[in-house]
Design a protein around this motif. Structure first.
Motif: not given
Length: 748
Positions: A430-432, A454-457, A463-470, A472-484
């Motif tokens: 949605a950011f892209e 998703l509340s940030e969309l 269509g659905y657009v990104w409403a956050g600040r930074e 979103p791809a930078g928030r998570f990597g590709l090796r884990s199922t959770t950003p936590d």
């Protein structure tokens, strides 16, 4: 010149030799180069024939089809996907191709191979984290083959697609090499990255073809569909030549039958390697960790003369690119006789002609073992060796060689629609560009369903657009199922060693834990729950730690229920709640416990997929009294977890389990085996589908283990939350045999 088998014949004797067999040579099947190949490219190529499978891949690509090439090691897969790309660029240098590799070393190797072909109009460049900033804009503008990795595509390319407009507009081919690596959590993420790439290519007016290459796996067509969301033509009939190969299964000497203790696999591997290199046989030895690779190198050097020792080298992650390139060059040129390596050299890097390949411990999948063994015998008769570890699966294979050597390769499993994986990619997409119904064709229906939740969309006319600040791809990597996640940081240097999912952090990086990273050991000095950081220091001691935890499962939804093996077999969604309550310090030498330390940590919960089964009263006859009942169920759970990697391309550390004499929902004795990752990635569903074969393999493993009461080679687990207490091997074998008897009766 062919290498005589007599050079190693005298090594194939003794009690350690569990099995020997010879695989006959295969002749190549070749055809002429395609007549339609661009004349300038044809003139540049130093050959005028292709293997049949290379030609099939070219012809399918020429018809506009997506292709997945799944043939053996050293079968020329790179040329199979390169030819269609080089032909397109020879016709029009504006055509662009994006090559994806799981490692930087593979990108380097492919860039070298492309340069050596001297194909017309080709301008290839690597774009990854090591690429200097001042070179990046030049590559975007100039290169028509860009070699990168999924992580860079995720955070460095797709969120900044406006800078890549010309590449995306002219994107003709997307090449995904070593596709079998993209499985589990990592593969599920990469499946979404590739869908985002297809979507943006369409935004810029392109509809690229996918060319995928994989080791031999059970489900290449399914893998292409799950990874890229496309239907692909499967080319899997290997027409490359193969030299005769001797296969040796080697089991180190049994030192204590009751404890299941054997001589060191590393020591035996170095003994074999020293004998081989002393006979001028070029040898590669694969180990599971950096530390093991270094130790095998050290032990081997100590066993050989000085001049031979100088022709040996270790190869692992952690070396500088220049050091690795130098080792690769010395291998290719024949200067090196022997290399001890991690699986960094298992993938398709060209390291020349070798005579012998030794695998120390089963590498996790039959596919991976064949990749490693495929390094042997490229200049004549080869020797391929598996030196077994004490692990249950290794010991099962040396007792039952046909279960390894005749087994079909595994299926690569991933689930791009797992919400815990998908949500981050929906935000990124949605950011892209605004998300709308037309994106169902590339991102899938699930993505649009998640977007609405998703509340940030924000839903707009476009269509659905990104409403956050930074971004979103930078928030998570590709090796884990959770950003936590928790960061693991080395205290002295401040280096980030890795990240650990919260649900795993409390059992793996608690205060006092010994944490393994790329084969190196670290002691956890502090686990900061607020900062989500584990601070570690290098550790050289002789003990390891094992966490004790209380685990509970709750059934959330039954997705499948079948009568199998005479009992009710379920597959569905469960929630797992865990609390780590203590840890033990255990001796590496003999696994004895010398201290138990209590811990006070929060409980964690996560949702996942599981199978669970409820043995019938007649199957538990004579086993129903406590504590025998719990020991029986617990041992059955452990042994089945040990064997599940045979049926699903996974590691036992990806799987969890719980057995109970009475579960609060089923009100019966119940065994749960679940995906250890939030949301699940398809591992246990594979087990559900293959349940009878899985149970049969497990029973054979228990029957064959020489111990009487259970050992690390059968029912004991290095990750047991109950510290391997209450395990009844005999009871588990009775239960599994009764399940198999019920299955046979049901079929007859």
């Amino acid at each position: 010149m062919a290498v005589s088998a007599a050079l190693w014949d005298d090594l194939l004797e003794g009690e350690e030799v569990a099995h020997i067999e010879t695989v006959p040579a295969a002749e190549p099947r070749v055809v002429a180069l395609p007549e339609t190949l661009h004349p300038a490219l044809r003139a540049a190529l130093p050959f005028d024939e292709l293997y049949v499978h290379q030609r099939e891949a070219f012809d399918a690509a020429a018809r506009g089809e997506h292709v997945i090439l799944a043939t053996g090691t050293a079968s020329g897969k790179s040329l199979g996907f390169n030819l269609p790309v080089l032909d397109a660029i020879a016709r029009d240098p504006k055509n662009r191709a994006l090559y994806l590799y799981p490692t930087k070393a593979l990108s380097q190797d492919q860039a070298r191979a492309l340069a050596e072909l001297h194909a017309p109009n080709v301008r290839a460049a690597i774009y990854d984290g090591d690429t200097p900033a001042e070179r990046r804009w030049q590559i975007r503008k100039w290169a028509n083959i860009v070699l990168t990795n999924p992580d860079m595509l995720h955070v460095g390319v797709l969120p900044h697609h406006d800078r890549w407009a010309d590449v995306l507009h002219n994107l003709r081919y997307i090449v995904v090499d070593e596709a079998h690596v993209y499985r589990g959590v990592f593969g599920s993420h990469v499946g979404n990255v590739l869908r985002r790439l297809r979507r943006l290519a369409r935004v810029y007016g392109a509809d690229p073809q996918f060319l995928l290459a994989s080791a031999t796996i059970a489900n290449p067509g399914e893998l292409a569909a799950r990874l890229a969301g496309v239907g692909a033509t499967v080319v899997d009939a290997d027409a490359a030549p193969r030299a005769e190969r001797t296969i040796l299964l080697w089991n180190p000497e049994l030192l204590d039958a009751e404890l299941g203790l054997r001589a060191s696999a590393l020591g035996d591997a170095s003994k074999l390697m020293s004998e081989l290199v002393s006979r001028e046989l070029r040898t590669i030895c694969f180990a599971k960790s950096r530390k093991a690779a270094e130790l095998i190198h050290k032990f081997t050097v100590e066993r050989v003369d000085g001049p031979t020792g100088k022709r040996l080298a270790p190869y692992r992650a952690g070396y500088t690119p220049a050091q690795r390139r130098d080792i690769e060059r010395r291998l290719v040129e024949g200067e090196l006789l022997g290399v001890s390596a991690t699986d960094a050299l298992e993938l398709g890097i060209d390291i020349g002609l070798l005579d012998c390949a030794i695998s120390v411990g089963f590498p996790g999948t039959v596919s991976s073992l064949r990749q490693q063994w495929g390094r042997a015998g490229r200049r004549g008769h080869g020797l391929a060796v598996l030196v077994a570890s004490q692990d249950a699966l290794d010991q099962y294979f040396v007792r039952e060689p046909e279960t390894l050597l005749q087994r079909s390769v595994e299926a690569a499993i991933l689930d791009h629609a797992n919400p815990r994986v998908l949500d981050g990619h929906v935000r990124a997409a949605a950011f892209e560009a605004p998300l709308d119904d037309e994106d169902r064709a590339t991102l899938g229906n699930e993505a649009l369903e998640r977007a609405a939740l998703l509340s940030e969309l924000k839903h707009t006319k476009t269509g659905y657009v990104w409403a956050g600040r930074e971004y979103p791809a930078g928030r998570f990597g590709l090796r884990s199922t959770t950003p936590d996640t928790f960061a693991v940081v080395e205290a002295q240097s401040g280096t980030l060693l890795g990240i650990v999912e919260r649900e795993r952090a409390y059992s793996t990086v608690h205060h006092g834990a010994i944490y393994l990273h790329l084969g190196e050991s670290y002691l956890v000095r502090e686990l900061d729950l607020q900062a989500r950081t584990a601070v570690v220091t290098p550790y050289k001691g002789d003990y390891y730690t094992q966490a004790k935890k209380d685990t509970n499962t709750a059934i959330e939804e039954i997705l499948r229920l079948e009568r199998r093996c005479g009992l009710a077999l379920h597959f569905g969604r469960i929630s797992v709640t865990e609390r780590v309550v203590a840890y033990q310090k255990k001796s590496i030498r003999d696994q004895s416990t010398f201290e138990t330390v209590e811990l006070d940590l929060p409980e964690t919960s996560f949702g996942t997929e599981a199978i669970w089964y409820l043995p019938e009263p007649e199957q538990l006859e004579g086993l129903e009294k406590m504590p025998k009942l719990l020991g029986t169920l617990h041992a059955a759970e452990h042994s089945m977890i040990a064997l599940l990697p045979l049926w699903a391309m996974c590691d036992r550390w990806d799987i969890g389990g719980l057995s109970t004499n009475i579960h609060f929902q089923t009100d019966r004795p119940t065994v749960f085996i679940y995906d250890g990752h939030s949301g699940g990635v398809g591992i246990t569903e594979r087990g559900f589908n293959a349940f009878e074969g899985w149970v049969e393999d497990t029973a054979r493993m228990l029957e064959g283990c020489p111990c009487s009461d259970g050992c690390p080679s059968c029912v004991q687990s290095p990750k047991c939350g109950n510290l391997n207490e209450m395990l009844d091997k005999a009871g588990a074998l009775i239960l599994l045999r009764r399940m198999l008897a019920a299955s046979s009766a049901g079929q007859s």
